[in-house]
Write a protein that holds these residues in place. Sequence first.
Motif, mmCIF file in Angstrom:
data_model
loop_
_atom_site.group_PDB
_atom_site.id
_atom_site.type_symbol
_atom_site.label_atom_id
_atom_site.label_comp_id
_atom_site.label_asym_id
_atom_site.label_seq_id
_atom_site.Cartn_x
_atom_site.Cartn_y
_atom_site.Cartn_z
ATOM 1 N N ALA A 242 0.834 -1.200 0.000
ATOM 2 C CA ALA A 242 0.000 0.000 0.000
ATOM 3 C C ALA A 242 0.869 1.252 0.000
ATOM 4 O O ALA A 242 0.589 2.225 -0.711
ATOM 5 N N ALA A 243 1.935 1.233 0.789
ATOM 6 C CA ALA A 243 2.844 2.380 0.842
ATOM 7 C C ALA A 243 3.508 2.617 -0.511
ATOM 8 O O ALA A 243 3.714 3.769 -0.923
ATOM 9 N N GLN A 244 3.842 1.545 -1.210
ATOM 10 C CA GLN A 244 4.436 1.690 -2.543
ATOM 11 C C GLN A 244 3.451 2.353 -3.504
ATOM 12 O O GLN A 244 3.829 3.210 -4.306
ATOM 13 N N LEU A 245 2.185 1.961 -3.415
ATOM 14 C CA LEU A 245 1.169 2.572 -4.273
ATOM 15 C C LEU A 245 1.006 4.055 -3.961
ATOM 16 O O LEU A 245 0.736 4.860 -4.855
ATOM 17 N N ASP A 246 1.173 4.418 -2.695
ATOM 18 C CA ASP A 246 1.036 5.825 -2.312
ATOM 19 C C ASP A 246 2.221 6.659 -2.771
ATOM 20 O O ASP A 246 2.170 7.883 -2.736
ATOM 21 N N SER A 247 3.291 6.013 -3.207
ATOM 22 C CA SER A 247 4.490 6.741 -3.634
ATOM 23 C C SER A 247 4.486 7.050 -5.127
ATOM 24 O O SER A 247 5.427 7.656 -5.639
ATOM 25 N N MET A 248 3.422 6.644 -5.837
ATOM 26 C CA MET A 248 3.373 6.856 -7.289
ATOM 27 C C MET A 248 2.011 7.392 -7.699
ATOM 28 O O MET A 248 1.035 7.300 -6.949
#
Length: 454
Positions: free
Chosen positions: A153-159
Amino acid sequence: MVIGRFPERIVVIGAGMAGLVCTLELMKKGYSVRLLEANSQPGGRIYTMRDQFADGLFCEIGAAFIGAHHFLTLSYAQQAGVQLINLPVPNRSLSYIDGRLIIDSPAEPALWPVSLTAEERILGYAGMLEKYLKPGLKAAGDPFLPGWPTQQAAQLDSMTMEEYLKGQGASSGAIKLFEIGYMQMLGDGIGKVSALQRLLDLKMVSSESNTQTIVGGMDQLPKKLALTIGSNISYGCAVTHIEHSNKGVVIQFTNSGEVFTICCDRVIVAIPSTVLRTIHFSPPLSKEKNDVIQNQLSTSVTRTVIQSRTRFWNSLSSFTTVNTDLKIGWLLDATFTQTKSKRGLICSYSSGESARVISRAGNFNSAVSEIKQVLPELSYNYEGGTVFSWDHNPYSRGAYAWYKPKQMLRMLPALSSEQGRIYFAGDNTSLFPGWIEGAISSALRAVNQIIANN
Protein backbone atom coordinates in the motif's frame (compact mmCIF):
# COMPACT_ATOMS: atom_id res chain seq x y z
CA MET A 1 -23.75 6.56 29.43
CA VAL A 2 -21.63 9.47 30.60
CA ILE A 3 -20.43 9.03 34.17
CA GLY A 4 -21.17 11.94 36.48
CA ARG A 5 -24.07 14.09 37.56
CA PHE A 6 -23.99 16.36 34.55
CA PRO A 7 -23.14 15.17 31.02
CA GLU A 8 -20.31 16.84 29.17
CA ARG A 9 -21.28 19.66 26.85
CA ILE A 10 -20.17 19.00 23.27
CA VAL A 11 -20.34 21.40 20.34
CA VAL A 12 -20.25 19.96 16.82
CA ILE A 13 -19.35 22.30 13.97
CA GLY A 14 -20.84 21.47 10.57
CA ALA A 15 -24.16 19.74 9.77
CA GLY A 16 -22.96 17.60 6.90
CA MET A 17 -23.33 13.85 7.34
CA ALA A 18 -20.31 13.65 9.65
CA GLY A 19 -21.62 16.37 11.97
CA LEU A 20 -25.15 14.96 11.96
CA VAL A 21 -23.95 11.46 12.87
CA CYS A 22 -21.61 12.82 15.58
CA THR A 23 -24.51 14.71 17.12
CA LEU A 24 -26.95 11.80 16.95
CA GLU A 25 -24.53 9.29 18.45
CA LEU A 26 -23.44 11.59 21.27
CA MET A 27 -27.06 12.42 22.10
CA LYS A 28 -27.81 8.68 22.29
CA LYS A 29 -25.02 8.33 24.84
CA GLY A 30 -26.37 11.09 27.04
CA TYR A 31 -24.14 14.01 26.11
CA SER A 32 -25.46 17.55 25.88
CA VAL A 33 -24.82 18.46 22.23
CA ARG A 34 -25.18 21.65 20.20
CA LEU A 35 -24.69 21.49 16.43
CA LEU A 36 -23.64 24.72 14.68
CA GLU A 37 -24.13 25.03 10.91
CA ALA A 38 -23.18 28.08 8.83
CA ASN A 39 -25.66 27.26 6.07
CA SER A 40 -29.45 27.49 6.38
CA GLN A 41 -29.94 23.75 5.82
CA PRO A 42 -28.23 20.46 6.70
CA GLY A 43 -26.42 18.08 4.38
CA GLY A 44 -23.14 19.71 3.40
CA ARG A 45 -22.20 18.26 0.03
CA ILE A 46 -25.35 16.18 -0.12
CA TYR A 47 -27.14 18.83 -2.13
CA THR A 48 -30.25 18.17 -4.20
CA MET A 49 -30.94 21.19 -6.41
CA ARG A 50 -34.65 22.05 -6.47
CA ASP A 51 -36.88 25.02 -7.34
CA GLN A 52 -34.87 25.87 -10.46
CA PHE A 53 -36.59 23.42 -12.76
CA ALA A 54 -40.11 22.85 -14.06
CA ASP A 55 -42.52 20.11 -13.02
CA GLY A 56 -40.85 19.46 -9.67
CA LEU A 57 -37.70 18.02 -11.26
CA PHE A 58 -34.51 17.95 -9.21
CA CYS A 59 -30.83 17.17 -9.73
CA GLU A 60 -28.15 15.79 -7.43
CA ILE A 61 -25.27 18.25 -7.31
CA GLY A 62 -23.31 16.36 -4.67
CA ALA A 63 -23.52 12.75 -3.47
CA ALA A 64 -25.78 10.86 -5.86
CA PHE A 65 -25.80 7.18 -4.96
CA ILE A 66 -25.11 4.53 -2.32
CA GLY A 67 -23.02 1.47 -3.10
CA ALA A 68 -24.19 -2.03 -2.24
CA HIS A 69 -21.34 -2.43 0.26
CA HIS A 70 -21.69 1.01 1.88
CA PHE A 71 -23.04 -0.62 5.02
CA LEU A 72 -22.83 2.41 7.32
CA THR A 73 -24.70 4.59 4.84
CA LEU A 74 -27.35 1.93 4.30
CA SER A 75 -27.77 1.59 8.07
CA TYR A 76 -28.39 5.31 8.60
CA ALA A 77 -30.68 5.40 5.57
CA GLN A 78 -32.73 2.67 7.22
CA GLN A 79 -32.74 4.55 10.54
CA ALA A 80 -33.92 7.69 8.76
CA GLY A 81 -36.69 5.78 7.01
CA VAL A 82 -35.82 6.94 3.49
CA GLN A 83 -36.86 4.84 0.51
CA LEU A 84 -34.15 3.49 -1.77
CA ILE A 85 -34.38 2.60 -5.44
CA ASN A 86 -31.94 0.58 -7.54
CA LEU A 87 -30.10 2.36 -10.31
CA PRO A 88 -30.57 0.92 -13.80
CA VAL A 89 -27.78 -1.34 -15.03
CA PRO A 90 -27.02 -0.57 -18.69
CA ASN A 91 -26.17 -3.45 -21.00
CA ARG A 92 -23.76 -1.26 -22.92
CA SER A 93 -21.67 1.86 -22.33
CA LEU A 94 -21.55 5.09 -24.30
CA SER A 95 -18.46 7.24 -24.85
CA TYR A 96 -17.85 10.37 -26.89
CA ILE A 97 -14.27 10.47 -28.18
CA ASP A 98 -12.72 12.50 -30.98
CA GLY A 99 -16.08 13.85 -32.08
CA ARG A 100 -18.10 10.66 -32.31
CA LEU A 101 -20.36 8.58 -30.10
CA ILE A 102 -18.98 5.10 -29.43
CA ILE A 103 -21.06 2.18 -28.17
CA ASP A 104 -19.38 -0.66 -26.30
CA SER A 105 -21.06 -3.89 -25.18
CA PRO A 106 -20.03 -7.50 -24.57
CA ALA A 107 -21.90 -8.53 -27.71
CA GLU A 108 -20.42 -5.75 -29.86
CA PRO A 109 -17.07 -4.52 -28.51
CA ALA A 110 -16.16 -0.99 -29.55
CA LEU A 111 -13.45 -0.14 -32.04
CA TRP A 112 -11.73 2.43 -29.84
CA PRO A 113 -10.12 5.35 -31.74
CA VAL A 114 -6.87 5.09 -29.75
CA SER A 115 -3.66 3.15 -30.21
CA LEU A 116 -4.03 -0.15 -28.32
CA THR A 117 -1.90 -3.28 -28.37
CA ALA A 118 -3.25 -6.38 -30.07
CA GLU A 119 -3.87 -7.97 -26.67
CA GLU A 120 -5.73 -4.89 -25.43
CA ARG A 121 -8.03 -4.91 -28.45
CA ILE A 122 -8.89 -8.53 -27.75
CA LEU A 123 -9.44 -7.82 -24.06
CA GLY A 124 -11.75 -4.87 -24.70
CA TYR A 125 -12.40 -2.12 -22.17
CA ALA A 126 -13.72 -4.38 -19.40
CA GLY A 127 -10.88 -6.83 -19.93
CA MET A 128 -8.29 -4.06 -19.72
CA LEU A 129 -9.79 -2.85 -16.45
CA GLU A 130 -9.57 -6.39 -15.09
CA LYS A 131 -5.98 -6.90 -16.25
CA TYR A 132 -4.55 -3.59 -15.09
CA LEU A 133 -6.60 -2.78 -11.99
CA LYS A 134 -7.03 -6.14 -10.28
CA PRO A 135 -3.38 -6.39 -9.08
CA GLY A 136 -3.54 -2.85 -7.69
CA LEU A 137 -6.86 -3.38 -5.94
CA LYS A 138 -5.36 -6.43 -4.25
CA ALA A 139 -2.13 -4.61 -3.36
CA ALA A 140 -4.05 -1.68 -1.85
CA GLY A 141 -5.35 -4.12 0.75
CA ASP A 142 -8.10 -3.75 3.30
CA PRO A 143 -7.63 -0.59 5.42
CA PHE A 144 -9.74 -2.11 8.20
CA LEU A 145 -7.45 -5.08 8.79
CA PRO A 146 -4.61 -5.02 11.37
CA GLY A 147 -1.23 -4.19 9.90
CA TRP A 148 -2.54 -1.79 7.26
CA PRO A 149 -0.98 0.07 5.52
CA THR A 150 1.15 -2.72 4.18
CA GLN A 151 4.41 -2.18 2.32
CA GLN A 152 2.51 -2.70 -0.94
CA ALA A 153 0.00 0.00 0.00
CA ALA A 154 2.84 2.38 0.84
CA GLN A 155 4.44 1.69 -2.54
CA LEU A 156 1.17 2.57 -4.27
CA ASP A 157 1.04 5.82 -2.31
CA SER A 158 4.49 6.74 -3.63
CA MET A 159 3.37 6.86 -7.29
CA THR A 160 0.66 8.40 -9.43
CA MET A 161 -2.14 6.31 -10.87
CA GLU A 162 -0.70 6.86 -14.34
CA GLU A 163 2.69 5.54 -13.19
CA TYR A 164 0.97 2.50 -11.71
CA LEU A 165 -0.86 1.77 -14.98
CA LYS A 166 2.34 2.12 -16.99
CA GLY A 167 4.03 -0.26 -14.56
CA GLN A 168 1.28 -2.80 -15.26
CA GLY A 169 2.01 -2.57 -18.98
CA ALA A 170 -0.94 -0.39 -20.03
CA SER A 171 -0.40 1.31 -23.38
CA SER A 172 -0.76 5.06 -23.84
CA GLY A 173 -4.03 4.39 -25.66
CA ALA A 174 -5.43 2.35 -22.77
CA ILE A 175 -4.43 5.08 -20.32
CA LYS A 176 -6.18 7.66 -22.51
CA LEU A 177 -9.39 5.61 -22.31
CA PHE A 178 -9.08 5.36 -18.53
CA GLU A 179 -8.70 9.14 -18.37
CA ILE A 180 -12.18 9.50 -19.86
CA GLY A 181 -14.89 8.98 -17.29
CA TYR A 182 -14.95 8.06 -13.63
CA MET A 183 -11.25 7.37 -13.11
CA GLN A 184 -10.42 10.98 -13.99
CA MET A 185 -12.80 12.46 -11.41
CA LEU A 186 -10.37 12.62 -8.50
CA GLY A 187 -8.14 15.64 -8.06
CA ASP A 188 -6.40 16.76 -11.23
CA GLY A 189 -6.54 13.35 -12.86
CA ILE A 190 -4.62 10.09 -12.91
CA GLY A 191 -1.38 11.85 -13.82
CA LYS A 192 -1.37 13.67 -10.46
CA VAL A 193 -3.32 11.61 -7.91
CA SER A 194 -1.85 8.98 -5.58
CA ALA A 195 -2.36 5.48 -6.98
CA LEU A 196 -3.33 4.26 -3.51
CA GLN A 197 -6.11 6.82 -3.17
CA ARG A 198 -7.37 6.19 -6.69
CA LEU A 199 -7.50 2.42 -6.11
CA LEU A 200 -9.16 2.68 -2.69
CA ASP A 201 -11.76 4.96 -4.25
CA LEU A 202 -12.41 2.44 -7.03
CA LYS A 203 -13.15 -0.14 -4.33
CA MET A 204 -16.02 2.11 -3.24
CA VAL A 205 -17.65 1.80 -6.67
CA SER A 206 -19.65 -1.37 -6.43
CA SER A 207 -19.68 -3.65 -9.44
CA GLU A 208 -22.88 -5.18 -8.15
CA SER A 209 -26.23 -4.40 -9.73
CA ASN A 210 -27.95 -2.99 -6.65
CA THR A 211 -26.31 0.41 -6.38
CA GLN A 212 -29.06 2.68 -5.07
CA THR A 213 -30.24 6.24 -4.72
CA ILE A 214 -32.89 7.81 -2.49
CA VAL A 215 -36.41 8.27 -3.80
CA GLY A 216 -37.24 11.97 -3.83
CA GLY A 217 -33.62 13.08 -3.60
CA MET A 218 -30.48 12.32 -1.61
CA ASP A 219 -31.11 15.34 0.62
CA GLN A 220 -33.93 13.38 2.29
CA LEU A 221 -31.29 11.54 4.35
CA PRO A 222 -29.66 14.54 6.11
CA LYS A 223 -33.00 16.32 6.43
CA LYS A 224 -34.59 13.40 8.26
CA LEU A 225 -31.57 12.97 10.53
CA ALA A 226 -31.71 16.70 11.28
CA LEU A 227 -35.38 16.38 12.26
CA THR A 228 -34.36 13.76 14.82
CA ILE A 229 -31.79 16.16 16.28
CA GLY A 230 -34.39 18.93 16.34
CA SER A 231 -33.66 22.16 18.20
CA ASN A 232 -30.12 21.05 19.04
CA ILE A 233 -29.13 22.39 15.59
CA SER A 234 -28.52 26.11 15.12
CA TYR A 235 -28.35 27.30 11.49
CA GLY A 236 -26.70 30.44 10.14
CA CYS A 237 -23.89 30.13 12.69
CA ALA A 238 -20.45 30.64 11.13
CA VAL A 239 -17.65 29.80 13.58
CA THR A 240 -14.75 32.26 13.52
CA HIS A 241 -12.67 31.53 16.65
CA ILE A 242 -11.95 28.52 18.87
CA GLU A 243 -10.13 29.10 22.17
CA HIS A 244 -9.14 25.92 23.97
CA SER A 245 -7.35 24.78 27.12
CA ASN A 246 -7.25 21.73 29.37
CA LYS A 247 -10.33 23.11 31.13
CA GLY A 248 -12.64 23.53 28.15
CA VAL A 249 -13.38 25.25 24.85
CA VAL A 250 -14.81 28.67 24.01
CA ILE A 251 -16.30 29.06 20.52
CA GLN A 252 -17.10 32.35 18.84
CA PHE A 253 -19.52 32.48 15.91
CA THR A 254 -21.53 35.02 13.96
CA ASN A 255 -25.25 34.95 13.24
CA SER A 256 -27.03 37.70 11.29
CA GLY A 257 -24.04 39.99 11.77
CA GLU A 258 -23.95 39.56 15.55
CA VAL A 259 -21.14 37.84 17.45
CA PHE A 260 -21.97 35.10 19.97
CA THR A 261 -19.92 32.92 22.31
CA ILE A 262 -20.61 29.40 23.53
CA CYS A 263 -18.63 27.41 26.09
CA CYS A 264 -18.29 23.63 26.07
CA ASP A 265 -16.16 20.78 27.35
CA ARG A 266 -15.16 19.46 23.92
CA VAL A 267 -15.71 20.32 20.26
CA ILE A 268 -15.87 18.23 17.09
CA VAL A 269 -14.92 20.13 13.95
CA ALA A 270 -16.70 18.41 11.04
CA ILE A 271 -16.02 20.78 8.16
CA PRO A 272 -13.61 20.56 5.19
CA SER A 273 -10.01 21.66 5.60
CA THR A 274 -10.66 24.37 3.00
CA VAL A 275 -13.16 26.00 5.39
CA LEU A 276 -11.33 25.05 8.59
CA ARG A 277 -8.48 27.30 7.45
CA THR A 278 -10.69 30.34 8.05
CA ILE A 279 -11.11 29.60 11.78
CA HIS A 280 -8.65 31.16 14.24
CA PHE A 281 -7.42 28.81 16.98
CA SER A 282 -6.01 30.07 20.27
CA PRO A 283 -3.55 28.66 21.10
CA PRO A 284 -2.68 27.60 17.53
CA LEU A 285 -3.01 23.98 16.53
CA SER A 286 0.19 21.95 16.44
CA LYS A 287 2.49 22.57 13.49
CA GLU A 288 1.80 19.08 12.11
CA LYS A 289 -1.98 19.51 12.37
CA ASN A 290 -1.91 23.00 10.89
CA ASP A 291 0.34 21.92 8.02
CA VAL A 292 -2.00 19.15 6.86
CA ILE A 293 -5.05 21.41 7.16
CA GLN A 294 -3.37 24.13 5.12
CA ASN A 295 -2.05 21.75 2.46
CA GLN A 296 -4.83 19.21 1.97
CA LEU A 297 -6.01 19.50 -1.63
CA SER A 298 -9.63 19.63 -2.74
CA THR A 299 -11.01 18.40 -6.07
CA SER A 300 -12.61 21.05 -8.25
CA VAL A 301 -16.05 19.88 -9.39
CA THR A 302 -18.52 21.81 -11.55
CA ARG A 303 -21.99 20.61 -12.53
CA THR A 304 -23.79 21.94 -15.59
CA VAL A 305 -27.51 21.12 -15.53
CA ILE A 306 -29.72 21.48 -18.61
CA GLN A 307 -33.52 21.24 -18.71
CA SER A 308 -34.88 19.55 -21.82
CA ARG A 309 -38.45 19.76 -23.16
CA THR A 310 -38.42 16.01 -23.83
CA ARG A 311 -36.30 13.04 -22.84
CA PHE A 312 -35.18 12.44 -26.40
CA TRP A 313 -32.14 10.55 -25.12
CA ASN A 314 -34.38 7.61 -24.21
CA SER A 315 -34.07 6.64 -27.87
CA LEU A 316 -30.43 5.85 -27.09
CA SER A 317 -30.98 2.39 -25.68
CA SER A 318 -29.67 1.99 -22.12
CA PHE A 319 -28.58 5.62 -21.89
CA THR A 320 -27.77 6.68 -18.35
CA THR A 321 -24.27 8.12 -18.76
CA VAL A 322 -21.79 9.12 -21.46
CA ASN A 323 -18.06 9.41 -20.82
CA THR A 324 -16.60 12.22 -22.92
CA ASP A 325 -13.17 13.62 -23.74
CA LEU A 326 -14.62 17.15 -23.55
CA LYS A 327 -14.46 19.65 -20.69
CA ILE A 328 -17.99 18.66 -19.64
CA GLY A 329 -16.55 15.30 -18.60
CA TRP A 330 -19.17 12.78 -17.54
CA LEU A 331 -22.70 13.31 -18.89
CA LEU A 332 -25.73 11.69 -17.25
CA ASP A 333 -29.50 11.58 -17.17
CA ALA A 334 -30.25 13.27 -13.84
CA THR A 335 -33.95 12.36 -13.88
CA PHE A 336 -34.04 8.65 -14.69
CA THR A 337 -35.85 7.94 -11.39
CA GLN A 338 -38.30 10.84 -11.88
CA THR A 339 -41.13 9.66 -14.11
CA LYS A 340 -43.97 12.16 -13.61
CA SER A 341 -42.78 14.68 -16.20
CA LYS A 342 -41.98 14.35 -19.89
CA ARG A 343 -39.25 16.92 -19.34
CA GLY A 344 -35.84 15.81 -18.17
CA LEU A 345 -32.52 17.07 -16.88
CA ILE A 346 -29.10 16.36 -18.35
CA CYS A 347 -26.18 16.97 -15.98
CA SER A 348 -22.47 17.11 -16.74
CA TYR A 349 -19.84 16.32 -14.12
CA SER A 350 -16.56 18.15 -14.72
CA SER A 351 -13.55 17.84 -12.45
CA GLY A 352 -10.04 19.23 -12.18
CA GLU A 353 -8.94 21.95 -14.58
CA SER A 354 -12.00 21.39 -16.79
CA ALA A 355 -14.23 22.18 -13.82
CA ARG A 356 -12.30 25.35 -13.09
CA VAL A 357 -12.60 26.48 -16.72
CA ILE A 358 -16.36 25.88 -16.92
CA SER A 359 -16.99 27.59 -13.58
CA ARG A 360 -15.52 30.86 -14.79
CA ALA A 361 -17.98 33.58 -15.70
CA GLY A 362 -19.24 33.38 -19.26
CA ASN A 363 -18.37 29.73 -19.87
CA PHE A 364 -21.87 28.31 -19.36
CA ASN A 365 -22.69 28.61 -23.07
CA SER A 366 -19.52 26.75 -24.05
CA ALA A 367 -20.53 23.89 -21.73
CA VAL A 368 -23.99 23.82 -23.32
CA SER A 369 -22.38 23.72 -26.77
CA GLU A 370 -20.30 20.70 -25.76
CA ILE A 371 -23.38 18.90 -24.43
CA LYS A 372 -25.13 19.61 -27.74
CA GLN A 373 -22.16 18.09 -29.58
CA VAL A 374 -22.78 14.83 -27.74
CA LEU A 375 -26.59 15.06 -27.86
CA PRO A 376 -27.49 17.11 -30.98
CA GLU A 377 -31.25 16.83 -30.39
CA LEU A 378 -30.82 19.05 -27.34
CA SER A 379 -30.74 22.00 -29.75
CA TYR A 380 -34.48 21.46 -30.37
CA ASN A 381 -35.35 20.74 -26.74
CA TYR A 382 -33.22 23.17 -24.72
CA GLU A 383 -35.20 25.11 -22.08
CA GLY A 384 -32.42 26.59 -19.95
CA GLY A 385 -29.95 25.52 -17.33
CA THR A 386 -27.48 26.45 -14.64
CA VAL A 387 -23.90 25.88 -13.47
CA PHE A 388 -22.86 25.00 -9.92
CA SER A 389 -19.22 25.07 -8.81
CA TRP A 390 -18.19 23.52 -5.50
CA ASP A 391 -15.06 25.69 -5.57
CA HIS A 392 -17.28 28.77 -5.35
CA ASN A 393 -19.51 27.42 -2.59
CA PRO A 394 -18.57 29.26 0.65
CA TYR A 395 -19.48 26.29 2.84
CA SER A 396 -17.17 23.83 1.09
CA ARG A 397 -14.65 25.76 -1.07
CA GLY A 398 -14.08 22.62 -3.11
CA ALA A 399 -15.61 19.18 -3.49
CA TYR A 400 -13.65 16.31 -1.92
CA ALA A 401 -10.07 15.81 -0.76
CA TRP A 402 -7.36 14.33 -2.94
CA TYR A 403 -3.72 13.45 -2.47
CA LYS A 404 -0.58 13.59 -4.54
CA PRO A 405 1.97 10.77 -4.13
CA LYS A 406 3.38 10.39 -0.59
CA GLN A 407 0.66 12.59 0.92
CA MET A 408 -2.20 10.27 1.85
CA LEU A 409 -0.51 7.99 4.38
CA ARG A 410 1.46 10.91 5.82
CA MET A 411 -1.47 13.31 6.20
CA LEU A 412 -4.36 11.09 7.31
CA PRO A 413 -3.08 10.26 10.83
CA ALA A 414 -2.65 13.97 11.58
CA LEU A 415 -6.00 14.89 10.03
CA SER A 416 -7.93 12.33 12.08
CA SER A 417 -6.19 12.73 15.45
CA GLU A 418 -7.60 14.89 18.24
CA GLN A 419 -5.74 17.81 19.77
CA GLY A 420 -6.56 18.31 23.41
CA ARG A 421 -10.31 18.88 23.57
CA ILE A 422 -10.68 19.41 19.82
CA TYR A 423 -11.71 16.48 17.61
CA PHE A 424 -11.96 16.27 13.84
CA ALA A 425 -14.44 14.52 11.54
CA GLY A 426 -15.57 14.75 7.93
CA ASP A 427 -14.98 12.63 4.85
CA ASN A 428 -11.73 14.55 4.27
CA THR A 429 -10.35 12.96 7.46
CA SER A 430 -11.30 9.46 6.30
CA LEU A 431 -9.86 6.94 3.87
CA PHE A 432 -12.80 7.57 1.53
CA PRO A 433 -13.14 11.30 0.78
CA GLY A 434 -16.16 12.21 -1.30
CA TRP A 435 -18.29 9.35 0.02
CA ILE A 436 -21.07 9.43 2.62
CA GLU A 437 -19.51 6.23 3.95
CA GLY A 438 -16.28 8.13 4.63
CA ALA A 439 -18.14 10.90 6.44
CA ILE A 440 -20.02 8.46 8.68
CA SER A 441 -16.94 6.38 9.50
CA SER A 442 -15.07 9.55 10.49
CA ALA A 443 -17.96 10.58 12.76
CA LEU A 444 -18.01 7.24 14.56
CA ARG A 445 -14.24 7.46 15.02
CA ALA A 446 -14.50 10.96 16.54
CA VAL A 447 -17.30 9.86 18.89
CA ASN A 448 -15.21 6.90 20.05
CA GLN A 449 -12.25 9.22 20.65
CA ILE A 450 -14.41 11.37 22.94
CA ILE A 451 -15.73 8.35 24.83
CA ALA A 452 -12.20 7.00 25.26
CA ASN A 453 -11.07 10.30 26.79
CA ASN A 454 -13.92 10.49 29.31
